[in-house]
Scaffold this motif. Structure first.
Motif, PDB file in Angstrom:
ATOM      1  N   ASN A 223       0.832  -1.213   0.000  1.00 41.12           N
ATOM      2  CA  ASN A 223       0.000   0.000   0.000  1.00 41.12           C
ATOM      3  C   ASN A 223       0.863   1.259   0.000  1.00 41.12           C
ATOM      4  O   ASN A 223       0.508   2.259   0.597  1.00 41.12           O
ATOM      5  N   TYR A 224       2.016   1.184  -0.693  1.00 38.96           N
ATOM      6  CA  TYR A 224       2.995   2.267  -0.594  1.00 38.96           C
ATOM      7  C   TYR A 224       2.456   3.604  -1.095  1.00 38.96           C
ATOM      8  O   TYR A 224       2.887   4.664  -0.631  1.00 38.96           O
ATOM      9  N   SER A 225       1.505   3.581  -2.026  1.00 33.75           N
ATOM     10  CA  SER A 225       0.995   4.846  -2.584  1.00 33.75           C
ATOM     11  C   SER A 225       0.241   5.672  -1.556  1.00 33.75           C
ATOM     12  O   SER A 225       0.113   6.887  -1.704  1.00 33.75           O
ATOM     13  N   SER A 226      -0.244   5.042  -0.488  1.00 36.92           N
ATOM     14  CA  SER A 226      -0.986   5.772   0.542  1.00 36.92           C
ATOM     15  C   SER A 226      -0.169   6.003   1.798  1.00 36.92           C
ATOM     16  O   SER A 226      -0.687   6.506   2.789  1.00 36.92           O
ATOM     17  N   MET A 227       1.105   5.646   1.766  1.00 37.71           N
ATOM     18  CA  MET A 227       1.963   5.769   2.940  1.00 37.71           C
ATOM     19  C   MET A 227       2.776   7.059   2.894  1.00 37.71           C
ATOM     20  O   MET A 227       3.163   7.511   1.810  1.00 37.71           O
ATOM     21  N   ASN A 228       3.047   7.624   4.075  1.00 39.80           N
ATOM     22  CA  ASN A 228       3.869   8.834   4.119  1.00 39.80           C
ATOM     23  C   ASN A 228       5.349   8.469   4.193  1.00 39.80           C
ATOM     24  O   ASN A 228       5.725   7.296   4.196  1.00 39.80           O
ATOM     25  N   SER A 229       6.189   9.485   4.259  1.00 39.27           N
ATOM     26  CA  SER A 229       7.642   9.274   4.186  1.00 39.27           C
ATOM     27  C   SER A 229       8.156   8.385   5.309  1.00 39.27           C
ATOM     28  O   SER A 229       8.963   7.468   5.077  1.00 39.27           O
ATOM     29  N   LEU A 230       7.693   8.656   6.544  1.00 42.74           N
ATOM     30  CA  LEU A 230       8.168   7.863   7.675  1.00 42.74           C
ATOM     31  C   LEU A 230       7.780   6.397   7.512  1.00 42.74           C
ATOM     32  O   LEU A 230       8.594   5.497   7.756  1.00 42.74           O
ATOM     33  N   SER A 231       6.557   6.143   7.082  1.00 43.72           N
ATOM     34  CA  SER A 231       6.096   4.767   6.905  1.00 43.72           C
ATOM     35  C   SER A 231       6.908   4.048   5.834  1.00 43.72           C
ATOM     36  O   SER A 231       7.266   2.875   5.988  1.00 43.72           O
ATOM     37  N   LEU A 232       7.214   4.758   4.750  1.00 42.53           N
ATOM     38  CA  LEU A 232       7.991   4.146   3.673  1.00 42.53           C
ATOM     39  C   LEU A 232       9.417   3.838   4.124  1.00 42.53           C
ATOM     40  O   LEU A 232       9.979   2.793   3.758  1.00 42.53           O
ATOM     41  N   ILE A 233       9.992   4.728   4.911  1.00 42.59           N
ATOM     42  CA  ILE A 233      11.337   4.471   5.452  1.00 42.59           C
ATOM     43  C   ILE A 233      11.306   3.243   6.358  1.00 42.59           C
ATOM     44  O   ILE A 233      12.169   2.356   6.264  1.00 42.59           O
ATOM     45  N   LEU A 234      10.295   3.174   7.229  1.00 43.98           N
ATOM     46  CA  LEU A 234      10.175   2.021   8.121  1.00 43.98           C
ATOM     47  C   LEU A 234       9.957   0.734   7.328  1.00 43.98           C
ATOM     48  O   LEU A 234      10.504  -0.314   7.668  1.00 43.98           O
ATOM     49  N   GLY A 235       9.174   0.822   6.248  1.00 41.11           N
ATOM     50  CA  GLY A 235       8.942  -0.361   5.425  1.00 41.11           C
ATOM     51  C   GLY A 235      10.230  -0.913   4.842  1.00 41.11           C
ATOM     52  O   GLY A 235      10.452  -2.134   4.833  1.00 41.11           O
ATOM     53  N   ALA A 236      11.105  -0.024   4.358  1.00 40.80           N
ATOM     54  CA  ALA A 236      12.392  -0.459   3.805  1.00 40.80           C
ATOM     55  C   ALA A 236      13.275  -1.076   4.891  1.00 40.80           C
ATOM     56  O   ALA A 236      13.943  -2.094   4.667  1.00 40.80           O
ATOM     57  N   ILE A 237      13.274  -0.463   6.069  1.00 34.64           N
ATOM     58  CA  ILE A 237      14.073  -0.995   7.182  1.00 34.64           C
ATOM     59  C   ILE A 237      13.523  -2.329   7.653  1.00 34.64           C
ATOM     60  O   ILE A 237      14.279  -3.281   7.900  1.00 34.64           O
ATOM     61  N   TYR A 238      12.206  -2.424   7.765  1.00 30.19           N
ATOM     62  CA  TYR A 238      11.596  -3.692   8.174  1.00 30.19           C
ATOM     63  C   TYR A 238      11.950  -4.811   7.192  1.00 30.19           C
ATOM     64  O   TYR A 238      12.242  -5.933   7.604  1.00 30.19           O
ATOM     65  N   PHE A 239      11.910  -4.498   5.893  1.00 30.33           N
ATOM     66  CA  PHE A 239      12.250  -5.540   4.932  1.00 30.33           C
ATOM     67  C   PHE A 239      13.719  -5.925   5.038  1.00 30.33           C
ATOM     68  O   PHE A 239      14.072  -7.107   4.874  1.00 30.33           O
ATOM     69  N   ALA A 240      14.589  -4.950   5.298  1.00 26.66           N
ATOM     70  CA  ALA A 240      16.012  -5.258   5.457  1.00 26.66           C
ATOM     71  C   ALA A 240      16.224  -6.270   6.580  1.00 26.66           C
ATOM     72  O   ALA A 240      17.015  -7.214   6.452  1.00 26.66           O
ATOM     73  N   PHE A 241      15.496  -6.086   7.686  1.00 27.73           N
ATOM     74  CA  PHE A 241      15.627  -7.038   8.798  1.00 27.73           C
ATOM     75  C   PHE A 241      14.846  -8.320   8.535  1.00 27.73           C
ATOM     76  O   PHE A 241      15.219  -9.383   9.043  1.00 27.73           O
ATOM     77  N   GLN A 242      13.787  -8.216   7.743  1.00 29.30           N
ATOM     78  CA  GLN A 242      13.064  -9.434   7.373  1.00 29.30           C
ATOM     79  C   GLN A 242      13.950 -10.365   6.565  1.00 29.30           C
ATOM     80  O   GLN A 242      14.088 -11.550   6.898  1.00 29.30           O
ATOM     81  N   ILE A 243      14.583  -9.848   5.514  1.00 29.72           N
ATOM     82  CA  ILE A 243      15.376 -10.724   4.653  1.00 29.72           C
ATOM     83  C   ILE A 243      16.640 -11.191   5.363  1.00 29.72           C
ATOM     84  O   ILE A 243      17.086 -12.332   5.167  1.00 29.72           O
ATOM     85  N   TYR A 244      17.202 -10.357   6.229  1.00 27.41           N
ATOM     86  CA  TYR A 244      18.376 -10.786   6.988  1.00 27.41           C
ATOM     87  C   TYR A 244      17.996 -11.862   7.999  1.00 27.41           C
ATOM     88  O   TYR A 244      18.640 -12.918   8.078  1.00 27.41           O
ATOM     89  N   GLY A 245      16.939 -11.604   8.789  1.00 27.18           N
ATOM     90  CA  GLY A 245      16.516 -12.591   9.777  1.00 27.18           C
ATOM     91  C   GLY A 245      16.074 -13.888   9.128  1.00 27.18           C
ATOM     92  O   GLY A 245      16.320 -14.983   9.646  1.00 27.18           O
ATOM     93  N   ASP A 246      15.431 -13.779   7.972  1.00 26.29           N
ATOM     94  CA  ASP A 246      14.926 -14.945   7.264  1.00 26.29           C
ATOM     95  C   ASP A 246      16.065 -15.797   6.707  1.00 26.29           C
ATOM     96  O   ASP A 246      16.136 -17.004   6.959  1.00 26.29           O
ATOM     97  N   PHE A 247      16.961 -15.175   5.955  1.00 24.09           N
ATOM     98  CA  PHE A 247      17.997 -15.939   5.273  1.00 24.09           C
ATOM     99  C   PHE A 247      19.139 -16.334   6.206  1.00 24.09           C
ATOM    100  O   PHE A 247      19.604 -17.484   6.178  1.00 24.09           O
TER     101      PHE A 247
END
Length: 477
Positions: A223-247
């Motif tokens: 839902n990135y089109s409806s997210m503000n800057s802070l949410s988008l930054i957090l989304g990128a950081i969350y994914f960084a830890f998701q893929i690191y924790g996962d792999f």
């Protein structure tokens, strides 16, 4: 059968008991049991693709022997290229055919011609990229006279199909794994204990960190089109830890359970988010794949030798091929291209061999500079991860554009979802634990190990229970 599933919680103890108490007479019976267990483990995904694993195993076993026995150069080349072409052919058909067919059709349509591409309706065989690279490295090493061919088919089959690493690595080398499977293993309590600790820590990374971050990362990216800057930054950081924790969690579980059977696997992660530049990051992230491309692609192309133009060419080739290895999508190619651009200044300024040792932080200005370099490297990685995670290149561009042009840094997303603040604190706690443990294999062992083990198990039970059940990201590659 996932490592974090109930079925695997039953499967692993059964194999462990049979391995040490029933089939412990000699290395042949140990290896046969592990092969049967590995084939059963793989067939749980899709038994129809088991023939690919068996065929690939037999092909590289036979061609390896023929390469070693052949006295004439042209015959050696025939068997070598037969193995390479067939292996890459299977990989290309199952993984890349639809991508090339669709891309070619779009190109034809863009110049005014009609095109209806023939696409294959097939499922990608799980782990095909990993066991294909196992076999290719083995054949290449024989062809280059680095190793001798393995004549024991059982030992070689176990090297290719060993279930802890079968579907998502690490990508093993014959020089490291084959000598271990050729001897009888004796039970080592301390090694088994270390393996349990490493497995539990990997499981915590997966179900507590990765799966929890995935819940929020998916919601933001979808839902990135409806997210503000802070949410988008957090989304990128969350994914960084998701893929690191996962792999890295998968790798820790693979290495840990393998120690239960007395076999050491290659280390695949070495705290990459504490890297001070991109070169260091790639020495610490997915180490087995990075070293594979370095040894079998980068160095044969000339590596860092020759003219600057050739060096730049080699860097872009290895990163773009690495991106393409991850999947048949333009997003992976762009991700690889971005990392090549990141790496380029280090290459041109001859700074790609600095920062070999782990970083140390003290209360001084030099340490502040080190902290800033680690933070900037992490943020650059997050930007590249946006392309890795996005469905299309256009989505990734608009996602990053939203961070810049939106300008709204209120806690829009945090206030709308449960446990967001707690997740930020959990990630910060995870970073602190990893930082304090960066010189160890995993954080549990050492002083107060039983207390730390109990805390990890409690976190897995309490926090992991609320995470959505998800497969490992790298199973798709």
């Amino acid at each position: 059968m996932f490592f974090n599933s109930f079925a695997f919680a039953v499967f692993l103890p059964i194999v462990f008991v049979l391995y040490w108490f029933v089939f412990n007479k000699n290395k042949n019976t140990q290896n046969l049991l592990l092969i049967v267990a590995s084939y059963y483990f793989y067939s749980c995904w899709d038994w129809r693709f088991l023939f690919l694993l068996v065929f690939s195993t037999f092909l590289d076993y036979y061609t390896g022997i023929q390469i070693e026995k052949s006295q004439k150069s042209n015959i050696r080349k025939f068997w070598f290229w037969l193995s390479v072409i067939v292996n890459l052919g299977f990989l290309g058909i199952f993984k890349y055919y639809n991508f090339f067919a669709s891309s070619f059709a779009e190109l034809i349509q863009s110049v005014g011609f009609k095109s209806s591409p023939f696409l294959l309706d097939v499922v990608l065989p799980v782990g095909i990229s990993f066991y294909t690279f196992h076999g290719l490295s083995y054949v290449i090493d024989i062809y280059n006279s680095r190793i001798k061919a393995e004549y024991n088919f059982v030992d070689y089959s176990l090297f290719v199909s060993y279930f802890p690493l079968l579907v998502a690595g690490p990508i093993e080398r014959a020089t490291h794994l084959l000598p271990q499977v050729k001897v009888k293993r004796e039970f080592d309590f301390e090694k088994a204990k270390e393996g349990i600790y490493q497995f539990i820590w990997g499981l915590l990374k997966k179900v507590v960190i990765a799966d929890t971050c995935a819940t929020y990362a998916n919601a933001i990216f979808d839902n990135y089109s409806s997210m503000n800057s802070l949410s988008l930054i957090l989304g990128a950081i969350y994914f960084a830890f998701q893929i690191y924790g996962d792999f890295s969690g998968y790798s820790d579980m693979a290495l840990g359970m393998s120690k239960l059977f007395g076999i050491d696997l290659l280390k695949n992660f070495n705290y990459p988010y504490f890297s001070r530049d991109i070169a260091e990051f790639w020495r610490r992230w997915h180490i087995s794949l990075s070293s594979w491309f370095k040894d079998y692609l980068y160095i044969p192309l000339g590596g860092s030798k020759g003219s600057k133009l050739n060096q730049v060419r080699n860097v872009f080739i290895i990163f773009i091929v690495s991106g393409f290895w991850h999947g048949a999508n333009w997003t992976y190619l762009v991700w690889g291209f971005i990392n090549a651009v990141y790496f380029l200044p280090l290459l041109l300024l001859k700074g790609n061999r600095t920062n070999i040792e782990s970083a140390v932080l003290l209360w001084n200005f030099a340490s502040f500079k080190v902290f800033l370099s680690m933070l900037s490297t992490f943020l650059l990685s997050c930007v590249a991860w946006v392309f890795f995670r996005a469905k299309t290149v256009t989505d990734a561009v608009f996602y990053l554009k939203g961070i810049v042009v939106n300008g709204n840094f209120t806690s829009q997303y945090l206030e709308n979802e449960r446990y967001n603040y707690e997740l930020i604190l959990l990630v910060l706690l995870f970073v602190i634990v990893e930082w304090n443990s960066r010189t160890k294999v995993e954080p549990i062992s050492g002083k107060y190990d039983k207390v730390k083990l109990a805390c990890c198990i409690a976190a897995i039970i309490v926090l992991g229970t609320y995470s959505d059940y998800k497969q490992f990201i790298y199973f798709q590659f």
